[in-house]
Write a protein that holds these residues in place. Structure first.
Motif, PDB file in Angstrom:
ATOM      1  N   UNK A 195      -8.407  -5.226  -4.433  1.00  0.00           N
ATOM      2  CA  UNK A 195      -7.345  -5.201  -5.451  1.00  0.00           C
ATOM      3  C   UNK A 195      -7.266  -3.851  -6.187  1.00  0.00           C
ATOM      4  N   UNK A 196      -6.104  -3.268  -6.191  1.00  0.00           N
ATOM      5  CA  UNK A 196      -5.838  -1.984  -6.856  1.00  0.00           C
ATOM      6  C   UNK A 196      -6.776  -0.856  -6.405  1.00  0.00           C
ATOM      7  N   UNK A 197      -7.333  -1.011  -5.222  1.00  0.00           N
ATOM      8  CA  UNK A 197      -8.220   0.052  -4.733  1.00  0.00           C
ATOM      9  C   UNK A 197      -7.429   1.319  -4.388  1.00  0.00           C
ATOM     10  N   UNK A 210      -6.553  -8.291  -1.955  1.00  0.00           N
ATOM     11  CA  UNK A 210      -7.031  -7.399  -0.897  1.00  0.00           C
ATOM     12  C   UNK A 210      -5.937  -7.258   0.155  1.00  0.00           C
ATOM     13  N   UNK A 211      -5.817  -6.056   0.713  1.00  0.00           N
ATOM     14  CA  UNK A 211      -4.770  -5.810   1.710  1.00  0.00           C
ATOM     15  C   UNK A 211      -5.385  -5.134   2.923  1.00  0.00           C
ATOM     16  N   UNK A 255       0.835  -1.202   0.000  1.00  0.00           N
ATOM     17  CA  UNK A 255       0.000   0.000   0.000  1.00  0.00           C
ATOM     18  C   UNK A 255       0.872   1.255   0.000  1.00  0.00           C
ATOM     19  N   UNK A 256       0.561   2.145  -0.944  1.00  0.00           N
ATOM     20  CA  UNK A 256       1.219   3.453  -0.988  1.00  0.00           C
ATOM     21  C   UNK A 256       0.241   4.446  -0.381  1.00  0.00           C
ATOM     22  N   UNK A 312      -3.432   3.687  -1.629  1.00  0.00           N
ATOM     23  CA  UNK A 312      -3.508   2.992  -2.907  1.00  0.00           C
ATOM     24  C   UNK A 312      -2.921   1.597  -2.764  1.00  0.00           C
ATOM     25  N   UNK A 313      -3.699   0.612  -3.151  1.00  0.00           N
ATOM     26  CA  UNK A 313      -3.239  -0.771  -3.142  1.00  0.00           C
ATOM     27  C   UNK A 313      -2.616  -1.076  -4.503  1.00  0.00           C
TER      28      UNK A 313
END
Ligand code: TEU
Ligand code: CA
Length: 562
Positions: free
Chosen positions: A552-554, A523-524, A501-502, A517-518
């Motif tokens: 994902x990529x959320x 999922x994280x 995650x950023x 941002x993932x």
């Protein structure tokens, strides 16, 4: 306001880069042109951008697609006429869009009148416009390799001397030590400013001052030495830019951005200093070069994917260290880079749109001026090269000749794999306007093949889909125009140890923006948004969230008051 950052329109703007050759062809010759740009200005207005950076449109024999200029005061025939340019500029201004020109003055074309004269004789009045050296032991003056393969020196039979070309042999480097060169360049810039253009993107401006000793460079690719330490950020570069600022830039209301190969934070603080004595901002290269040399096949060539934690460490460092001292430019993409969604995201059908939006959120919420490269707002992807005959870029074609054919140090399929990953041609395939033949780019034969995915990925489809990448960019741009913390908020990193995650915060007075941002397709866990009552969501690429997680990529952006 407790916190004071000097306000400026170029800090509040979003820039859109047009690579004219690949944008829109109006007359069916297969080459994009100025009339094509004018026709599509309403599209850019709809997107909401403030400024266009136009890659070079000047007269050029096109050895490097216009980055080799033979007349700075004329328009390339392929692109149209000066009347076409004026019409485009006026139309853009009517729509409230500014135009920033590419300024390529580290070198000219070898077909420029100055060079044609310069090479005639050792005592020609233009001789000192370029960098000429006597042979060393009957060979090149030093070991420098050109960015586009081969030696950086070319022997000119006429006088038996070598001239320097950091790029192709058709791009001789100008001698900025010569004050006549500087005054010619400043006159030419003034001429364009008087025409009413709104700024300059300065090509490899960090390279205009060379180490006068011209020492051998450290190994570049096992064949040549790298000129970088002796041509980037050279001894007089700041003096030259301050002179340019005094004589030209300070007399107009411009946006100036220096393309600064090899720039460090310390150097950037000088180029883009907040006192405004040089440029507004620079393009740094660290985050797009976030691959260790050991992961490269040869020179810059690699097919490894850069890792988010490395990119984050670099971008966070630039955010923190320029704070209050200099201004950042923000970009994933340009005409020299592969497509962002393919390089940093996931261009599979499942995640292309999500990851393109995630990358956009991650970048556009940082502090600095964001740049969008044509097609990025559609989530355009890399293409595929089945052989060197599919390539158009001089860099790729020359690298192939040198490493695969001449020196045989790289097998063909490995080189092509590198091209698929990072060749500049990935960014140069035609803009995908619609699903008709040639993506609506041209009615003729395009100068470079259209990406075969144009039937799914194109502007017409994006405009018809409220969930498209296009409308997501439109919203990001609108938010920047409406919410001051996005422009002026101080940057604070979050979750710096997360492998996936950023995240960061932006703070302006009492307003806090939280961005997460993932960067992965899993999922994280993420607890940054637990206390939802404290504010509201500004933008996200998902309608529904899962508590305690990023899907994902959320990407999620949250604004609150403290
Ligand atoms: O690019 C210079 C530069 O530093 C690069 O990004 C370069 O293209 C890359 O290192 C090659 O691997 C600028 C222009 O943006 C580029 O298109 C031109 O080819 C180059 O200068 C010469 O004018
Ligand atoms: Ca054309």
């Amino acid at each position: 306001m407790a916190y004071q950052e000097k306000q400026a329109w170029w800090k509040e703007s979003v820039i859109y880069q047009i690579y004219p050759r690949s944008f829109a062809d109006s007359n069916g010759d297969g080459i994009g042109d100025l009339e094509g740009i004018t026709t599509h200005l309403p599209y850019l207005k709809e997107l909401g951008i403030d400024v266009i950076w136009l890659s070079p449109v000047y007269q050029s024999p096109n050895d490097d697609n216009g980055y080799d200029i033979s007349d700075y005061r004329n328009i390339m025939k392929d692109f149209g006429t000066m009347e076409d340019f004026d019409r485009m500029l006026n139309r853009a201004h009517e729509l409230g869009i500014r135009i920033v020109m590419d300024l390529v003055v580290n070198h000219t074309s070898d077909e420029h009148a100055w060079f044609v004269e310069s090479r005639k004789s050792k005592d020609n009045p233009y001789r000192d416009y370029y960098i000429w050296k006597e042979p060393r032991d009957g060979k090149e003056p030093n070991n420098w390799g050109s960015c586009f393969s081969g030696s950086a020196w070319e022997l000119d039979e006429q006088t038996g001397m070598y001239y320097l070309h950091c790029f192709s042999r058709k791009q001789p480097d100008l001698n900025w030590e010569n004050e006549k060169v500087r005054s010619e360049v400043f006159d030419m810039m003034t001429w364009w400013c008087e025409k009413g253009i709104d700024g300059f993107r300065m090509d490899v401006i960090s390279m205009i001052s060379k180490d006068p000793a011209f020492p051998d460079g450290p190994d570049m690719d096992g064949i040549y030495g790298a000129p970088d330490p002796y041509v980037c950020n050279g001894p007089r570069v700041h003096e030259y830019l301050q002179e340019m600022n005094r004589k030209v830039l300070s007399r107009y209301d411009l946006l100036t951005v220096g393309e600064a190969a090899g720039v460090t934070i310390e150097e950037a603080k000088k180029y883009a200093n907040a006192d405004g004595t040089e440029l507004n901002m620079v393009f740094q290269f660290e985050h797009v070069n976030a691959i260790h040399p050991s992961q490269c096949v040869v020179g810059k060539w690699t097919y490894q994917k850069p890792q988010m934690p490395d990119i984050r460490a670099i971008l966070n460092k630039w955010q923190l260290e320029l704070e209050g001292k200099a201004w950042n430019s923000l970009y994933w993409d340009n005409h020299d880079q592969p497509r962002a969604v393919s390089r940093f995201g996931d261009d599979s059908p499942e995640y292309r749109v999500l990851s393109a939006k995630m990358l956009a959120s991650c970048l556009h919420m940082m502090k600095g001026t964001p740049y969008i490269y044509q097609g990025e707002e559609l989530g355009m992807t890399n293409t595929h090269f089945s052989g060197v005959e599919d390539c158009r870029d001089i860099e790729a074609v020359n690298a192939y000749r040198q490493y695969v054919e001449d020196h045989k140090v790289v097998p063909k399929d490995i080189m092509l794999r590198c091209f698929d990953a990072i060749s500049r041609d990935n960014a140069r395939t035609p803009m995908q306007w619609n699903g008709s033949k040639n993506a609506g780019f041209t009615t003729g034969t395009p100068w470079i093949s259209v990406n075969p995915n144009y039937r799914e990925i194109n502007a017409e489809a994006a405009l018809a889909d409220p969930d498209s990448v296009f409308y997501y960019y439109q919203k990001l741009i609108r938010l920047r125009h409406e919410i001051p913390v996005i422009v002026y908020g101080v940057f604070e990193p979050l979750l710096e140890d997360s492998p996936s995650i950023y995240a960061y915060r932006r703070i302006l007075d009492n307003t806090v923006l939280t961005v997460a941002c993932n960067w992965t397709s899993c999922s994280q866990p993420c607890d940054l948004f637990e206390d939802q009552n404290a504010g509201r969501e500004l933008i996200s690429n998902y309608d529904k969230h899962e508590e305690g997680y990023l899907l994902p990529f959320e990407a999620r952006v949250f604004i609150s008051e403290r």
